[in-house]
Enzyme design. Structure first.
Site, PDB file in Angstrom:
ATOM      1  N   GLU A  74     -25.193   3.580  -9.719  1.00  0.00           N
ATOM      2  CA  GLU A  74     -23.740   3.591  -9.914  1.00  0.00           C
ATOM      3  C   GLU A  74     -23.060   2.707  -8.867  1.00  0.00           C
ATOM      4  O   GLU A  74     -22.223   1.881  -9.196  1.00  0.00           O
ATOM      5  CB  GLU A  74     -23.207   5.023  -9.811  1.00  0.00           C
ATOM      6  CG  GLU A  74     -21.688   5.093  -9.962  1.00  0.00           C
ATOM      7  CD  GLU A  74     -21.131   6.514  -9.858  1.00  0.00           C
ATOM      8  OE1 GLU A  74     -21.827   7.391  -9.324  1.00  0.00           O
ATOM      9  OE2 GLU A  74     -19.996   6.712 -10.302  1.00  0.00           O
ATOM     10  N   GLY A 130     -22.288  14.449 -15.831  1.00  0.00           N
ATOM     11  CA  GLY A 130     -21.857  15.790 -15.418  1.00  0.00           C
ATOM     12  C   GLY A 130     -22.278  16.062 -13.985  1.00  0.00           C
ATOM     13  O   GLY A 130     -23.274  16.738 -13.734  1.00  0.00           O
TER      14      GLY A 130
END
Lengths: 356, 403
Positions: free
Chosen positions: B253, B137
């Site tokens: 990431e 999120g």
């Protein structure tokens, strides 16, 4: 930067220090202004030889240090940064032909003199304006070589030519039957036309059918190393300029349009470095070097071309003046792009090797 | 580090290799070769077969899906060398790792670094067993590249927060059990007002709407939070520390999206073979379309140079014991080349390469169309190419901000 051995790091640092202190771009400007056909400072080349650079790829038995091609590439890159002119690359490429294709007698006759810097050797392969080793008319009969070679690097100072003929590579010494005509090119370096008229020639009989390819690979990768040094220096100079030049009340380096162009150039030069270092290490590893060499030269050509154009554009008007050094890099870069095959040539070669 | 000159270490290495081989022989049936859910992050979790579930549970029990995570939290507790042996032996057996997703790639490593002991014990073992799906999120409608502009607000109510706001591009949100979330706890500070919260997706007030993309797939969702109650024990780090923790997670990431990984992962048929099949060959057996052949050669060379660069980054990082600054270019270069390859495949196949669904198209042809469309996201997510260029210009090249 490739992971280097201690010896390689020392060699590179020595070359960087020498080029920066003893042979800055101003030294090349003096050579350029003198306008001699040889196109390099013989005293500076003598110093390079004393430091052992002329023998880096030559075995110890023939007076060299046998440090290998990555080591030589590091030196050539450093010299490229400051536009230092010398026959170092031409002599090394020619020496590799003798190493790979020469008899023991030929090696003993020439390699020690090349290693000491006493003899300048060079390749004489192309016969027209574009690199095209498959089309060779020069031929040998009864040990006499005849033919015309175009744009021979360091041809004005060479004492020994490695000449491509229809049936292989030959050694021809300067002198009888060899006439040299200066070609005054945009980079002010030596690119002579050489007419061989029944010149005494000795065949490089070893090395097999792949000899010419192997030698040209070495020449192409050394040119790529010089281009890497020039591109890196061009980038650094441009970045420094953008950080100090003020327009619209801002240093140019704060403009995003320029930041993104510099980020792209940074990426491209890193990719170029990978390709060039891989070319050099492929030669050190031995075996088939064709794909690695074509990869290195094609990438070096693309990035060298882009960087030299951006060098001029991002400097604006000052980059157009002869007083500024940018023009030297632009002009030499175009010559190196043509030498030993342009990008399209090497992409086609890579495609053929890959079976596309 | 163990070396081959050390007979004791050498024996230990051999013993571990034997252990791995025995485990694979007992738990990985050859019938599962090539039957992993590689696209499950994009296409959704396809129903697991009993065989696949058994394999996941076996790996989960060993902790070998996350081989270098500490065994105290359900990881494999392996050394780098042992993990390398495990990877080698799995590759040899054709075995794939059934434990993955954002929990493994991003959240787990971040929680191991910043989480409390209770949080690690609660979340890490479930990730290691492949039992819990996590989603991210982060982005909001007005906080994309400018992520720190996020507005989703967590109001302090003593022992819990009440969260209101919207997240978007929530990858796999419709299938996720839990969400690691950046929320605002202070409206007066930009970066310093951000806090890292863990939210159960089945909490009352959480609503997920899949977004249909140009590829026809819905790998991303909009996630709405309306008066969602989140206990304070679900806060990672302190209030206002979320930006620091969140950025660390983005490093994980980016490493996974580009890093060393993708340079060696891009498999598939050779462009040249494909071109010979669709465009034909000339008298010498070359790709008949000379211009296409030249562009395929250029792409293959660029790809090779990219691989060499990824290898160089690995070697340099090892030599200097840190991250090489060249790694910053891998994402932009790798994603650009990936997109170029997808475009070439479409072009090589002509109209046959532009099928949407149904008869007349091969499975591989249809797949490459969807992959081409989905792949447009790669230069946008995980730090767009433009943001990466800003980072290179400012952090590496030292070019200043516009005043």
């Amino acid at each position: 930067m490739a992971v280097l051995t201690d010896e390689q790091t020392m060699l590179r640092d020595m070359a960087r220090e020498w080029a920066g202190n003893e042979s800055p771009v101003g030294a090349w400007r003096k050579v350029r202004d003198a306008g001699e056909a040889a196109g390099f400072d013989a005293a500076a080349f003598g110093t390079m030889a004393e430091m052992g650079w002329t023998g880096i790829i030559i075995p110890e038995a023939q007076g060299g240090s046998d440090f290998g091609w990555l080591s030589l590439g590091l030196v050539i890159e450093e010299l490229g940064k400051t536009m230092t002119a010398s026959p170092l690359a031409a002599s090394a490429a020619a020496a590799s032909a003798i190493l790979l294709g020469g008899s023991d007698e030929q090696k003993m006759a020439y390699l020690p003199r090349i290693a000491s810097g006493e003899l300048v050797a060079t390749l004489a392969v192309d016969e027209g304006p574009r690199h095209d080793p498959a089309n060779t008319a020069a031929s040998v009969s009864d040990g006499k070589l005849s033919g015309t070679k175009a744009f021979v690097a360091e041809g004005d100072s060479a004492g020994l030519f490695v000449v491509a003929a229809t049936d292989g590579l030959y050694l021809v010494e300067a002198g009888e039957g060899v006439s040299v005509s200066r070609r005054h090119a945009v980079d002010f370096r030596s690119h002579a036309e050489i007419v061989f008229d029944g010149a005494r020639a000795a065949k490089l009989a070893e090395g097999g059918t792949g000899l010419l390819d192997a030698v040209l690979d070495r020449a192409a990768v050394l040119a790529s190393a010089e281009m890497l040094g020039m591109a890196g220096q061009s980038f650094d100079t441009t970045l420094a300029y953008l950080k100090q030049r003020v327009q619209f009340g801002q240093v140019l380096a704060t403009f995003q349009a320029l930041q993104h162009r510099m980020a792209t150039l940074f990426s491209e030069i890193e990719l170029m470095r990978s390709a060039v270092e891989a070319g050099l290490t492929a030669i050190d590893r031995g075996g088939d070097t064709r794909a690695a060499a074509s990869l290195a030269k094609a990438k070096a050509n693309e990035v060298g071309h882009l960087m030299s154009r951006e060098l001029i554009q991002l400097h604006g008007g000052i980059g157009m003046t002869d007083e500024y050094d940018a023009g030297f890099y632009l002009k030499r870069m175009r010559v190196l792009e043509q030498m030993w095959g342009n990008a399209a040539y090497h992409r086609e070669r890579f495609a053929r090797l890959s079976g596309f | 580090m163990a070396t081959l000159a050390d007979p004791v270490a050498e024996t230990a290495v051999d013993a571990f290799r034997d252990e791995v081989r025995a485990f694979l022989a007992a738990n990985f049936p050859p019938s599962l070769k090539g039957k992993d859910n590689a696209m499950s992050a994009v296409e959704g979790p396809t129903a697991e077969t009993p065989e696949q579930a058994a394999w996941r549970k076996a790996m989960g029990a060993k902790g070998w899906g996350v081989p270098t995570w500490p065994s105290a939290y359900g990881g494999g507790g392996l050394s780098r060398e042992q993990a390398k042996i495990l990877a080698e032996e799995m590759a040899r057996a054709g075995a794939w790792n059934p434990i993955g997703g954002m929990g493994v790639m991003m959240f787990g490593p971040t929680l191991l670094e910043y989480g409390s002991e209770e949080q690690k014990l609660e979340h890490i073992p479930a990730i290691a067993r492949g039992e819990v799906r996590w989603c991210q999120g982060y982005s909001e409608p007005n906080a994309g590249s400018d992520l720190a502009n996020l507005q989703c607000f967590a109001e302090d109510r003593g022992d819990h927060y009440v969260v209101n706001g919207q997240k978007t591009w929530t990858s796999g949100g419709q299938w996720a059990d839990k969400c690691f979330c950046l929320v605002r706890t202070d409206k007066n500070q930009k970066q310093g007002g951000i806090t890292f919260l863990l939210i159960d997706m089945d909490s009352p007030g959480v609503e997920v709407k899949p977004i249909r993309m140009i590829s026809g797939m819905s790998p991303f969702c909009e996630t709405f939070f309306t008066d969602v109650k989140v206990p304070k024990t679900n806060r990672v780090g302190e209030e206002g520390q979320g930006w620091t923790i969140g950025k660390r997670l983005l490093q994980h990431e980016r490493t996974n999206l580009s890093g060393g990984g993708s340079a060696f992962r891009m498999a598939g048929p050779s462009l040249a073979d494909m071109a010979k099949h669709y465009a034909g060959v000339d008298g010498e057996g070359r790709i008949a379309d000379a211009e296409l052949r030249a562009r395929i050669a250029k792409w293959e060379m660029d790809w090779r140079v990219f691989q060499l660069t990824a290898l160089r980054v690995l070697a340099e990082s090892k030599a200097v014991g840190g991250v090489s600054e060249v790694s910053s270019i891998l994402k932009t270069v790798g994603t650009k080349l990936g997109q170029e390859r997808a475009e070439l495949i479409i072009e090589i196949r002509g109209m046959q390469g532009l099928g949407w669904e149904g008869e007349g198209y091969g499975e591989d042809e249809l797949h490459s169309v969807r992959a081409w469309l989905f792949g447009k996201a790669t230069t946008i997510y995980g730090g767009s190419t433009e943001v990466q260029n800003n980072v290179i210009a400012k952090r590496i090249l030292g070019m200043l901000d516009h005043q």
